[in-house]
Motif scaffolding. Structure first.
Motif, PDB file in Angstrom:
ATOM      1  N   ASP A   1       1.566   4.395  -8.573  1.00 11.93           N
ATOM      2  CA  ASP A   1       2.149   4.999  -9.782  1.00 11.93           C
ATOM      3  C   ASP A   1       2.596   3.925 -10.773  1.00 11.93           C
ATOM      4  O   ASP A   1       2.383   4.054 -11.977  1.00 11.93           O
ATOM      5  CB  ASP A   1       3.346   5.887  -9.410  1.00 11.93           C
TER       6      ASP A   1
ATOM      7  N   PRO B   1       0.823  -1.219   0.000  1.00 14.63           N
ATOM      8  CA  PRO B   1       0.000   0.000   0.000  1.00 14.63           C
ATOM      9  C   PRO B   1       0.847   1.255   0.000  1.00 14.63           C
ATOM     10  O   PRO B   1       0.937   1.964   0.994  1.00 14.63           O
ATOM     11  CB  PRO B   1      -0.811  -0.141   1.296  1.00 14.63           C
ATOM     12  N   GLU B   2       1.498   1.524  -1.107  1.00 14.93           N
ATOM     13  CA  GLU B   2       2.393   2.679  -1.206  1.00 14.93           C
ATOM     14  C   GLU B   2       2.087   3.471  -2.467  1.00 14.93           C
ATOM     15  O   GLU B   2       1.671   2.894  -3.477  1.00 14.93           O
ATOM     16  CB  GLU B   2       3.855   2.206  -1.280  1.00 14.93           C
ATOM     17  N   ARG B   3       2.361   4.741  -2.388  1.00 12.23           N
ATOM     18  CA  ARG B   3       2.137   5.622  -3.539  1.00 12.23           C
ATOM     19  C   ARG B   3       2.893   5.120  -4.767  1.00 12.23           C
ATOM     20  O   ARG B   3       2.381   5.132  -5.876  1.00 12.23           O
ATOM     21  CB  ARG B   3       2.595   7.040  -3.155  1.00 12.23           C
ATOM     22  N   ARG B   4       4.134   4.663  -4.528  1.00 14.77           N
ATOM     23  CA  ARG B   4       4.950   4.218  -5.656  1.00 14.77           C
ATOM     24  C   ARG B   4       4.272   3.058  -6.400  1.00 14.77           C
ATOM     25  O   ARG B   4       4.325   2.971  -7.625  1.00 14.77           O
ATOM     26  CB  ARG B   4       6.333   3.806  -5.143  1.00 14.77           C
TER      27      ARG B   4
END
Lengths: 320, 362
Positions: free
Chosen positions: A139, A133-136
């Motif tokens: 993206d 669960p990360e922004r990267r």
């Protein structure tokens, strides 16, 4: 939801706004539909006065192939917005099977386009897709989702992992186009290795893939692979691995030649190819005592030769 | 000293009103402060950033630790060095391209523990063990020992807690300068200040935010002048064209400033990392070339340089240190029995000695 039968000709199948799954109708489904028709209703919603398919793409494909004229359908109320409808499409499939990375990326793209907040996408949807669960990761998924369809298909068929997709995105569009026909001929593991090794090799020597591919041995092997020659994939992988690992390849080659020169009968020599353990493992093979004596005698006799000394020198080699 | 880029301070509710927390907040005046129940709230904010690792270094979480002291786990299959770690701070304001914490800490903010009384009690119990040899303990495994010291003053607390504890060596390991606090107190014979070193261009390219080599060596020299003994860590040693000359210059620079007798130990370790660090680090440090090298996957699953190359690196560095009479201060960090055996055989000039204790324990 309202249950009704719907004519296939009424569908707007060009409207694929809710589609994120990639599996085609397989032979088993086709056979089933041919025998008894479509039993499980598809899910539809009306948009611009025409039914748009929400869930059931494989069933519709099978129905079309089998020449069916109508299907049972559950119609979602038109008042539901696209995000609410897509949630039905998503969870309708979620419990059925694990999605491929390509499908995950398409699902993420749909949620994104239907304006699910980034924070919800990261904290609620990515964990459902077994992604960090990360922004990267969000993206990355959005980047993957807009790749050419043929690339998404190969990712889907060969079940790529995010790390491979990330390396793939690091190649230029021209390099991806160059790699694509090679990948089509490889298994999942071979694809992963080829991508990793080409990526690494390219970074190390700072030359493009096209330049690399023109070089002697690699050029020949790529040519053989493209011609569909059996075993060419393994040979190509070995060659790229060696190019990526020049020190160990050189030592291993020298050790192999030395073992060959020793010409031992009834004795098998083995060692750790990564050279982390600088030891030899000797296996004696004999069917009877006499044979064992001969093997040991011949082994003892060989110990005086310089070959063993050179072998241990190679195993203990220090250098760059 | 380190320029901290803290943009928000998060207080664990359990310590929000305590005196040490108030002291910390005075030094961080102007930064927004939020009281939270757990670190998870902070991690959540960090996870949403485009670069969670970079972001984690901009958030300070003040909390209490449940327990502080544990044996250093080393790496499976490697020869341990009997080290104990104190997890007083977690995470590091520096941003090194090879740092394993990028993967290991999972969005953990810069974390400072303020329940030092508990640490004191744990240390008292730890010291009561009275080992037969020497036990080494340090704070530099999950954090830089000195990077946050101007803020926390932890070095003063640790030195005073460990003073005159026979049989124990406290190591404060850093890539920063020397905190003033350590020069304002009497040095303790069993406190070793140590610095991780690399050639200047490696520091510039791969160790973002850290003190330059000159500053580190000046700090070490100042510490020695004040009466401390020092250690050095060449870890990770990186292999690249021209590495030998570069490391030779670093070794020369050490002994130009620091008498060999003041150096207690020097560790050598080569680049190693778990496979999932590579994509993360490549993404975060696109200009770094350190991951574009020949690696093997070792028994514990990490990527390392091939053994012949590691031996060459260690052998060359051992030779450089031997020229200054410091060959017997060397040990290897997280290396296999095989490499230890071949390495020690070499530095002992043919005498096979792969076993412990270390030279300084003999």
């Amino acid at each position: 939801m309202v249950y009704r039968n719907i004519k296939l000709v009424d569908f707007n199948l060009d409207d694929r706004r809710y589609r994120f799954t990639m599996n085609p109708a397989d032979r088993r489904l086709l056979r089933s539909v041919k025998e008894v028709g479509v039993l499980q209703p598809v899910v539809i919603v009306s948009r611009h006065s025409r039914p748009v398919l929400v869930d059931g793409w494989r069933r519709v494909e099978a129905a079309l192939t089998c020449g069916l004229e109508e299907l049972p359908a559950l119609e979602v109320a038109t008042t539901n917005d696209d995000l609410a409808v897509f949630l039905l499409a998503f969870f309708g499939n979620y419990g059925q099977r694990t999605f491929s990375l390509a499908e995950k990326s398409l699902a993420v793209r749909k949620f994104y386009e239907f304006r699910l907040q980034a924070v919800d996408l990261i904290e609620r949807i990515l964990p459902l897709l077994e992604l960090p669960p990360e922004r990267r990761m969000l993206d990355l998924m959005l980047e993957v989702s807009v790749l050419e369809k043929r690339f998404l298909e190969i990712m889907h068929r060969r079940d790529w992992k995010p790390v491979t997709a990330e390396l793939w995105l690091d190649f230029s569009p021209a390099e991806r186009t160059w790699l694509y026909p090679l990948l089509e001929r490889l298994t999942h593991n071979q694809q992963r290795e080829v991508i990793e090794n080409f990526h690494s090799l390219q970074k190390k020597i700072g030359r493009s893939l096209a330049e690399l591919a023109r070089e002697g041995e690699l050029a020949g092997l790529i040519d053989r692979l493209l011609k569909g020659e059996s075993g060419a994939a393994d040979c190509l992988l070995t060659a790229i691995r060696q190019a990526n690992s020049p020190l160990l390849s050189r030592i291993n080659k020298a050790i192999g030649e030395e073992i060959k020169r020793l010409n031992l009968r009834g004795v098998t020599l083995d060692y750790d190819r990564s050279l982390e353990k600088p030891t030899l493992c000797l296996t004696l093979e004999a069917g009877e005592l006499k044979e064992l004596r001969q093997t040991v005698k011949s082994l003892s006799g060989s110990l005086g030769s310089g070959g063993w000394h050179r072998l241990f020198e190679l195993l203990h080699y220090e250098g760059e | 000293m380190v320029e901290l880029k803290i943009k928000k301070v998060w207080l664990d509710r359990r310590v929000a009103g305590t005196a040490p927390t108030r002291l910390l907040l005075e030094k961080l005046e102007g930064r927004p402060v939020e009281i939270v129940e757990t670190a998870e709230t902070v991690r959540r904010a960090i996870r949403l950033a485009p670069d969670p690792v970079g972001e984690s270094k901009k958030h300070l979480f003040v909390t209490e630790q449940k327990s502080f002291i544990r044996p250093c786990p080393c790496s499976p299959g490697c020869v341990g060095c009997g080290y104990w770690t104190i997890d007083l701070d977690l995470n590091c304001p520096f941003d090194c391209s090879y740092c394993i914490l990028q993967k290991y800490l999972d969005c953990q903010p810069l974390t400072v523990a303020v329940n030092l009384e508990q640490l004191r009690a744990e240390l008292d119990e730890f010291f009561s063990r009275r080992p037969a040899g020497i036990m080494r303990v340090g704070t530099g495994e999950l954090a830089d020992s000195l990077a946050l010291d101007e803020l926390t003053g932890h070095s003063y607390f640790l030195v005073e807690s460990c003073r005159r504890r026979d049989g124990f060596l406290l190591e404060l390991k850093s890539k920063s300068g020397l905190p003033r606090a350590l020069l304002q107190i009497k040095p303790a014979g069993n406190v070793i200040l140590s610095w991780s070193l690399n050639p200047p261009q490696v520091i510039k390219g791969e160790e973002k935010g850290t003190a330059c080599l000159e500053e580190r060596l000046q700090a070490a020299a100042e510490a020695v002048r004040h009466g401390y003994r020092v250690g050095f860590h060449f870890d990770p040693i990186l292999h690249y064209p021209g590495w030998r000359q570069d490391y030779e210059r670093v070794v020369e620079s050490i002994f130009r400033r620091i008498p060999v007798d003041a150096v207690v130990w020097i560790s050598l370790g080569s680049l190693r990392f778990p496979p999932d660090l590579m994509p993360l680090a490549r993404r975060r440090f696109p200009d770094s070339r350190i991951y574009e090298h020949e690696f093997i996957r070792s028994g514990e699953g990490k990527y390392r340089y091939p053994r012949p190359l590691r031996l060459r690196l260690y052998g060359e560095l051992a030779g450089m240190f031997s020229e200054y009479g410091a060959g017997d201060r060397l040990y290897l960090c997280m290396e296999s029995v095989e490499v230890w055996r071949e390495f020690t055989e070499k530095i002992k000039r043919g005498r096979r000695n792969s076993a412990f204790p270390f030279p300084w324990q003999c």
